[in-house]
Design a protein around this motif. Structure first.
Motif, PDB file in Angstrom:
ATOM      1  N   GLU A 199      -3.572 -23.807  -6.638  1.00  0.00           N
ATOM      2  CA  GLU A 199      -2.326 -24.417  -6.189  1.00  0.00           C
ATOM      3  C   GLU A 199      -2.610 -25.462  -5.109  1.00  0.00           C
ATOM      4  OE1 GLU A 199       2.142 -24.215  -6.193  1.00  0.00           O
ATOM      5  OE2 GLU A 199       0.620 -23.356  -7.495  1.00  0.00           O
ATOM      6  N   GLU A 200      -3.553 -25.145  -4.239  1.00  0.00           N
ATOM      7  CA  GLU A 200      -3.969 -26.074  -3.196  1.00  0.00           C
ATOM      8  C   GLU A 200      -4.546 -27.361  -3.807  1.00  0.00           C
ATOM      9  OE1 GLU A 200      -7.343 -26.006   0.376  1.00  0.00           O
ATOM     10  OE2 GLU A 200      -7.513 -24.688  -1.370  1.00  0.00           O
TER      11      GLU A 200
ATOM     12  N   LEU B 113       3.619 -24.288  -3.845  1.00  0.00           N
ATOM     13  CA  LEU B 113       3.068 -25.273  -2.916  1.00  0.00           C
ATOM     14  C   LEU B 113       3.022 -26.669  -3.514  1.00  0.00           C
ATOM     15  CD1 LEU B 113       1.651 -25.226  -0.011  1.00  0.00           C
ATOM     16  CD2 LEU B 113      -0.480 -25.390  -1.299  1.00  0.00           C
ATOM     17  N   ALA B 114       2.489 -26.787  -4.731  1.00  0.00           N
ATOM     18  CA  ALA B 114       2.365 -28.101  -5.354  1.00  0.00           C
ATOM     19  C   ALA B 114       3.735 -28.729  -5.589  1.00  0.00           C
ATOM     20  CB  ALA B 114       1.591 -27.988  -6.666  1.00  0.00           C
ATOM     21  N   GLY B 115       4.674 -27.937  -6.087  1.00  0.00           N
ATOM     22  CA  GLY B 115       6.007 -28.459  -6.362  1.00  0.00           C
ATOM     23  C   GLY B 115       6.742 -28.900  -5.118  1.00  0.00           C
TER      24      GLY B 115
ATOM     25  N   LEU C  29      14.909 -32.563 -20.880  1.00  0.00           N
ATOM     26  CA  LEU C  29      13.584 -31.976 -20.746  1.00  0.00           C
ATOM     27  C   LEU C  29      12.903 -32.505 -19.492  1.00  0.00           C
ATOM     28  CD1 LEU C  29      12.503 -32.238 -24.492  1.00  0.00           C
ATOM     29  CD2 LEU C  29      13.503 -30.278 -23.293  1.00  0.00           C
ATOM     30  N   TYR C  30      11.669 -32.074 -19.280  1.00  0.00           N
ATOM     31  CA  TYR C  30      10.944 -32.448 -18.071  1.00  0.00           C
ATOM     32  C   TYR C  30       9.859 -33.470 -18.384  1.00  0.00           C
ATOM     33  CZ  TYR C  30      13.305 -28.560 -15.841  1.00  0.00           C
ATOM     34  OH  TYR C  30      14.263 -27.715 -15.347  1.00  0.00           O
ATOM     35  N   ASP C  31       9.711 -34.410 -17.456  1.00  0.00           N
ATOM     36  CA  ASP C  31       8.691 -35.447 -17.595  1.00  0.00           C
ATOM     37  C   ASP C  31       7.316 -34.942 -17.187  1.00  0.00           C
ATOM     38  OD1 ASP C  31      10.628 -37.589 -18.219  1.00  0.00           O
ATOM     39  OD2 ASP C  31      11.277 -37.235 -16.144  1.00  0.00           O
ATOM     40  N   VAL C  32       7.277 -34.062 -16.196  1.00  0.00           N
ATOM     41  CA  VAL C  32       6.022 -33.506 -15.691  1.00  0.00           C
ATOM     42  C   VAL C  32       6.190 -32.006 -15.510  1.00  0.00           C
ATOM     43  CG1 VAL C  32       4.284 -33.560 -13.862  1.00  0.00           C
ATOM     44  CG2 VAL C  32       5.497 -35.656 -14.472  1.00  0.00           C
ATOM     45  N   ILE C  33       5.292 -31.242 -16.098  1.00  0.00           N
ATOM     46  CA  ILE C  33       5.280 -29.788 -15.900  1.00  0.00           C
ATOM     47  C   ILE C  33       3.977 -29.417 -15.200  1.00  0.00           C
ATOM     48  CG2 ILE C  33       5.209 -27.531 -17.039  1.00  0.00           C
ATOM     49  CD1 ILE C  33       7.064 -28.588 -19.157  1.00  0.00           C
ATOM     50  N   LEU C  34       4.079 -28.620 -14.149  1.00  0.00           N
ATOM     51  CA  LEU C  34       2.936 -28.205 -13.342  1.00  0.00           C
ATOM     52  C   LEU C  34       2.693 -26.716 -13.498  1.00  0.00           C
ATOM     53  CD1 LEU C  34       4.073 -29.962 -10.024  1.00  0.00           C
ATOM     54  CD2 LEU C  34       2.615 -30.941 -11.826  1.00  0.00           C
ATOM     55  N   SER C  35       1.420 -26.332 -13.523  1.00  0.00           N
ATOM     56  CA  SER C  35       1.077 -24.904 -13.555  1.00  0.00           C
ATOM     57  C   SER C  35      -0.308 -24.719 -12.953  1.00  0.00           C
ATOM     58  CB  SER C  35       1.102 -24.370 -14.991  1.00  0.00           C
ATOM     59  OG  SER C  35       0.794 -22.988 -15.013  1.00  0.00           O
ATOM     60  N   ALA C  36      -0.409 -23.824 -11.984  1.00  0.00           N
ATOM     61  CA  ALA C  36      -1.676 -23.588 -11.288  1.00  0.00           C
ATOM     62  C   ALA C  36      -2.078 -22.123 -11.407  1.00  0.00           C
ATOM     63  CB  ALA C  36      -1.573 -23.981  -9.805  1.00  0.00           C
ATOM     64  N   ASP C  37      -3.254 -21.894 -11.960  1.00  0.00           N
ATOM     65  CA  ASP C  37      -3.867 -20.567 -12.031  1.00  0.00           C
ATOM     66  C   ASP C  37      -2.970 -19.554 -12.742  1.00  0.00           C
ATOM     67  OD1 ASP C  37      -5.820 -18.701 -11.746  1.00  0.00           O
ATOM     68  OD2 ASP C  37      -5.964 -18.847  -9.579  1.00  0.00           O
TER      69      ASP C  37
ATOM     70  N   TYR D 144     -13.535 -22.641  -9.169  1.00  0.00           N
ATOM     71  CA  TYR D 144     -13.335 -24.087  -9.268  1.00  0.00           C
ATOM     72  C   TYR D 144     -12.255 -24.408 -10.298  1.00  0.00           C
ATOM     73  CZ  TYR D 144     -13.907 -29.061  -9.845  1.00  0.00           C
ATOM     74  OH  TYR D 144     -13.650 -30.401  -9.902  1.00  0.00           O
ATOM     75  N   PRO D 145     -11.148 -25.030  -9.883  1.00  0.00           N
ATOM     76  CA  PRO D 145     -10.060 -25.326 -10.812  1.00  0.00           C
ATOM     77  C   PRO D 145     -10.388 -26.563 -11.656  1.00  0.00           C
ATOM     78  CG  PRO D 145      -9.292 -25.152  -8.527  1.00  0.00           C
ATOM     79  CD  PRO D 145     -10.771 -25.320  -8.492  1.00  0.00           C
ATOM     80  N   VAL D 146     -10.332 -26.390 -12.960  1.00  0.00           N
ATOM     81  CA  VAL D 146     -10.475 -27.483 -13.906  1.00  0.00           C
ATOM     82  C   VAL D 146      -9.076 -28.015 -14.217  1.00  0.00           C
ATOM     83  CG1 VAL D 146     -11.306 -28.123 -16.202  1.00  0.00           C
ATOM     84  CG2 VAL D 146     -12.548 -26.417 -14.843  1.00  0.00           C
ATOM     85  N   LEU D 147      -8.969 -29.315 -14.427  1.00  0.00           N
ATOM     86  CA  LEU D 147      -7.677 -29.922 -14.745  1.00  0.00           C
ATOM     87  C   LEU D 147      -7.562 -30.133 -16.250  1.00  0.00           C
ATOM     88  CD1 LEU D 147      -5.003 -31.377 -14.029  1.00  0.00           C
ATOM     89  CD2 LEU D 147      -6.357 -33.472 -13.708  1.00  0.00           C
TER      90      LEU D 147
END
Length: 363
Positions: free
Chosen positions: A149-150, A178-180, A262-270, A350-353
């Protein structure tokens, strides 16, 4: 699940739930052994032994039972050797003289990018959790802010044009989203919706939104991916192209209507480490993402869990782009940690995108 071990010092479990915790740990032990993400150089015997010790340690953390001793007199620190919690990209500072309650502490989370400072106020829960509140994929966000998320927050602040004038949805945002929240304050979106599958986390997100004075254009709601995906699949089966609304557990203002789009950007962390939620998460993203939108998924590999999610996304109709090096600062911290921090394991930490876009129809 290994990260729960790493952060076990951050929470406690009510002893009245010992039986429930015991049964939950037993079930998790059976379901999650394949997702521990141990280094490939470890032999099978060593993996099994280490896993058994870690589950014993988790059982002790859940039940506070003095009877669950470690074998051969080994110390906790030798088992829970990976306690990595942050890349140091977004740093918390306790806010003094803040009127609150005994179950929480307010922090100012600060980031600095290209000599520009960013800050939001975040409420962290420090209550004693029951086993019901902790166990399950809809509850892991109650524990702490995760490194993924960080990193996602840092990436959005560095690339603010991604969210500018866009409708943003965060799925599985945990207790902080946090990101949102950072995106809402600094990236100029048209609107933001913060969600998690856990009521406690969403209630906390509402407190954070109010504290940061962003109630007017941020919505918060409970979204269970299983329910959302079931409704979307039913829509498809009925050839009904009206966008399905979701129903929050509290029946609040976050119920979607066809007019909201609908949504233009969807975020998801871990959010990829539970096998049973994988297809539902893919379906939810596909159903709520605009045709020209993008989903940004940030998560560690954790063995094969990341790849399995990517495979499922491709099967559903997404085009995918996997990026190991997506930010020079994140990558630099990663290299430093590999060299100097023995508790850091890239497979776990390590977060991969992963970027998801909908495949264009032929013609």
């Amino acid at each position: 699940m290994s990260e729960i071990l790493e952060n076990s010092q951050n929470f406690s479990i009510n002893n009245d739930n010992k039986a429930l915790a015991d049964s939950a740990v037993s079930k998790i032990r059976c379901d999650r052994m394949s997702n521990l993400g141990l280094k490939s150089s470890t032999t099978t015997t060593e993996m099994n032994t280490r896993a058994q010790r870690r589950w014993r340690l988790l059982a002790r953390a859940l039940t506070r039972s003095p009877e669950l001793r470690l074998e051969n007199g080994e110390e906790d620190e030798r088992i829970s050797v990976r306690r990595f919690t942050t890349f140091g990209l977004v740093n918390p500072f306790v806010l003094e003289n803040v009127v609150g309650d005994q179950e929480s502490t307010w922090y100012e989370y600060r980031a600095k990018i290209d000599e520009k400072s960013y800050a939001i106020e975040i409420r962290e829960i420090n209550k004693t959790f029951t086993a019901n509140e902790l166990i399950g994929f809809n509850n892991t966000g109650n524990i702490c802010v995760w490194p993924s998320e960080e990193c996602l927050a840092h990436y959005l602040l560095t690339n603010r044009e991604i969210c500018e004038d866009k409708m943003i949805l965060e799925l599985g945002g945990g207790m902080s989203c946090l990101a949102g929240v950072f995106a809402a304050k600094y990236c100029g979106p048209a609107g933001v919706t913060l969600t998690d599958g856990n009521v406690t986390s969403v209630d906390n997100a509402r407190c954070i939104v109010a504290r940061n004075k962003m109630n007017e254009f941020i919505k918060c709601g409970v979204v269970q991916w299983e329910r959302a995906a079931r409704a979307l699949r039913q829509d498809n089966a009925n050839a009904n192209h009206v966008h399905q609304s979701w129903t929050t557990e509290s029946g609040d203002e976050c119920r979607r209507t066809p007019g909201e789009g609908l949504y233009d950007v969807i975020l998801s962390a871990d959010c990829l480490f539970f096998d049973e939620a994988r297809l539902d998460l893919v379906e939810t993203i596909f159903g709520w993402l605009a045709d020209n939108g993008i989903a940004l998924i940030v998560a560690p590999r954790r063995g094969s869990t990341f790849q399995k999610f990517r495979d499922a996304a491709i099967q559903r109709g997404f085009s995918t782009k996997q990026r190991e090096i997506y930010d020079p600062i994140v990558w630099s911290r990663h290299l430093e940690l590999m060299e100097h921090n023995q508790e850091y394991c890239p497979d776990l930490h390590y977060p991969v995108l992963l970027e998801l876009t909908k495949q264009k129809a032929p013609g």
